[in-house]
Motif scaffolding. Structure first.
Motif, short mmCIF file in Angstrom:
data_model
loop_
_atom_site.label_atom_id
_atom_site.label_comp_id
_atom_site.label_asym_id
_atom_site.label_seq_id
_atom_site.Cartn_x
_atom_site.Cartn_y
_atom_site.Cartn_z
N LEU A 1 5.76 73.62 -46.98
CA LEU A 1 4.52 73.79 -46.23
C LEU A 1 4.23 72.56 -45.38
O LEU A 1 3.81 72.68 -44.22
N LEU A 2 4.47 71.37 -45.94
CA LEU A 2 4.25 70.15 -45.16
C LEU A 2 5.10 70.13 -43.90
O LEU A 2 4.62 69.85 -42.80
N PRO B 1 -0.58 70.31 -35.36
CA PRO B 1 -1.85 71.02 -35.10
C PRO B 1 -3.00 70.04 -34.86
O PRO B 1 -3.26 69.16 -35.67
N ASP B 2 -3.71 70.22 -33.77
CA ASP B 2 -4.78 69.30 -33.42
C ASP B 2 -5.93 69.31 -34.44
O ASP B 2 -6.60 68.29 -34.62
N PHE B 3 -6.16 70.44 -35.12
CA PHE B 3 -7.29 70.47 -36.05
C PHE B 3 -7.07 69.54 -37.24
O PHE B 3 -8.03 69.18 -37.93
N LEU B 4 -5.82 69.13 -37.48
CA LEU B 4 -5.53 68.21 -38.58
C LEU B 4 -5.65 66.74 -38.15
O LEU B 4 -5.49 65.85 -38.98
N THR B 5 -5.92 66.51 -36.88
CA THR B 5 -6.16 65.14 -36.41
C THR B 5 -7.48 65.11 -35.64
O THR B 5 -7.49 64.87 -34.42
N GLU C 1 7.51 80.94 -42.26
CA GLU C 1 7.02 81.82 -43.33
C GLU C 1 5.87 81.19 -44.09
O GLU C 1 4.93 81.89 -44.50
N ALA C 2 5.90 79.88 -44.28
CA ALA C 2 4.85 79.21 -45.04
C ALA C 2 3.48 79.32 -44.37
O ALA C 2 2.45 79.12 -45.01
N LEU C 3 3.47 79.62 -43.06
CA LEU C 3 2.21 79.70 -42.31
C LEU C 3 1.86 81.13 -41.93
O LEU C 3 1.02 81.35 -41.04
N ILE D 1 -3.57 73.62 -47.11
CA ILE D 1 -2.95 72.54 -46.34
C ILE D 1 -3.67 71.22 -46.58
O ILE D 1 -3.05 70.18 -46.80
N CYS D 2 -5.00 71.26 -46.54
CA CYS D 2 -5.77 70.03 -46.72
C CYS D 2 -5.61 69.47 -48.13
O CYS D 2 -5.54 68.25 -48.31
#
Length: 328
Positions: free
Chosen positions: A58-59, A70-74, A114-116, A133-134
């Protein structure tokens, strides 16, 4: 090419920040593709055995084929030095539409890993995927980044000090020219070359946020043109970050203080009277007193009266100096 149009007020509102979450996310590139930066190989070798049962599939799925993230993670830092937990809380609050948009953009034009796969499902499942994810990033931070964060932050803050000096010396032109070859400042527009995407974003009073990064290989703006101007860029002095500490010179303390005072400082781990120090060293009390006066005046020892005697002991500064330089 991505361009930021900056007005006078935007330049006046140009500032710096550090982002522990962004460093955590950017470090994933080095884990997946060590060829991205040989400088980080020592860090990578030390981290891999610690990951244990973490869901590395997943990472790694968070990284697109073109190394987009992904911008939402930064999220844009809301202050100079937010905590990792505060930044992660902001990422958790992202809407399902934003999460889906960013994950799809990260892997465009190809399919999602697949993980997403939940990213294309209902809003509830998208938010559930974000929580997973978080949570995983929080575990990864504890294992891979947090132990080294004090050293990383010192490197980032040293870079910001240097950049501020460049801005004072030569304005925005020198600041951006000196930052990275992919940056060009021309007629009020900051051009970022050799990036994924092509758009022009007007700051329109929102300013510009600059975030130095030890894991960024090149300037990294948001891939969405609607996001406020923010730019992660490679920090200076990264090559020294993972280098093993140099072996201290065993004679350095004596060279600094002189052999008698260095010896005296070493034995004052416990409170001792002048006469006791003289007895242990086999010298006269008057000779010891002369050296103690100098060490006390420089803050390397403290003293306190105990009955008729004055007891001397290393200060915290003396402890730091003694422990940094080993005995010969």
């Amino acid at each position: 090419m991505i361009s930021f149009v900056l007005g006078v007020e935007d330049l006046a509102d140009t500032r710096f920040a550090v982002s522990p979450l962004q460093e955590t996310v950017l470090s994933l590139r080095v884990l997946r593709d060590p060829g991205q930066s040989a400088l980080h190989l020592p860090w990578r070798r030390s981290v891999l055995p610690r990951l244990g049962t973490l869901d590395t599939e997943l990472l790694m799925s968070l990284i697109g084929k073109r190394h987009i993230l992904p911008d939402f993670l930064t999220p844009r830092p809301t202050r100079f030095a937010p905590s990792f937990e505060d930044e992660l809380a902001i990422a958790r609050q992202s809407s399902s539409d934003l999460i889906r948009r960013d994950l799809l953009a990260t892997h465009a034009p190809g399919p999602l890993p697949e993980a997403l796969h939940d990213a294309t499902a209902t809003a509830t499942r998208v938010v559930g995927l974000c929580d997973t994810i978080c949570e995983l990033l929080g575990q990864y931070w504890e294992l891979a980044i947090k132990p080294m964060w004090p050293q990383i932050r010192l490197t980032l803050e040293a870079d910001m000090t240097y950049r501020a000096r460049q801005l004072a010396k030569g304005g925005a032109r020198l600041l951006f020219t000196d930052m990275h070859p992919n940056l060009r400042w021309q007629d009020g527009v900051l051009h970022i070359d050799k990036v994924v995407g092509e758009h022009r974003t007007a700051a329109s009073g929102r300013g510009l946020l600059l975030i130095p990064s030890v894991f960024a290989q090149k300037p990294a703006p948001p891939i969405n043109p609607d996001d406020p101007p923010v730019l992660a860029y490679p920090s200076r002095a990264v090559a020294t970050l993972w280098a093993p500490p140099s072996t201290p010179d065993a004679t350095a303390l004596a060279s600094l203080l002189g052999a008698p005072r260095a010896t005296l400082l070493r034995i004052l781990e416990e409170p001792l009277a002048t006469t006791e120090v003289a007895r242990r060293l086999g010298v006269t009390p008057s000779a010891v007193s002369q050296h103690l006066r100098v060490l006390y005046a420089t803050g390397l020892v403290t003293r306190a009266r105990h009955g008729r005697q004055v007891l001397y002991r290393r200060s915290s500064l003396g402890d730091q100096l003694t422990h940094r330089i080993p005995a010969a």
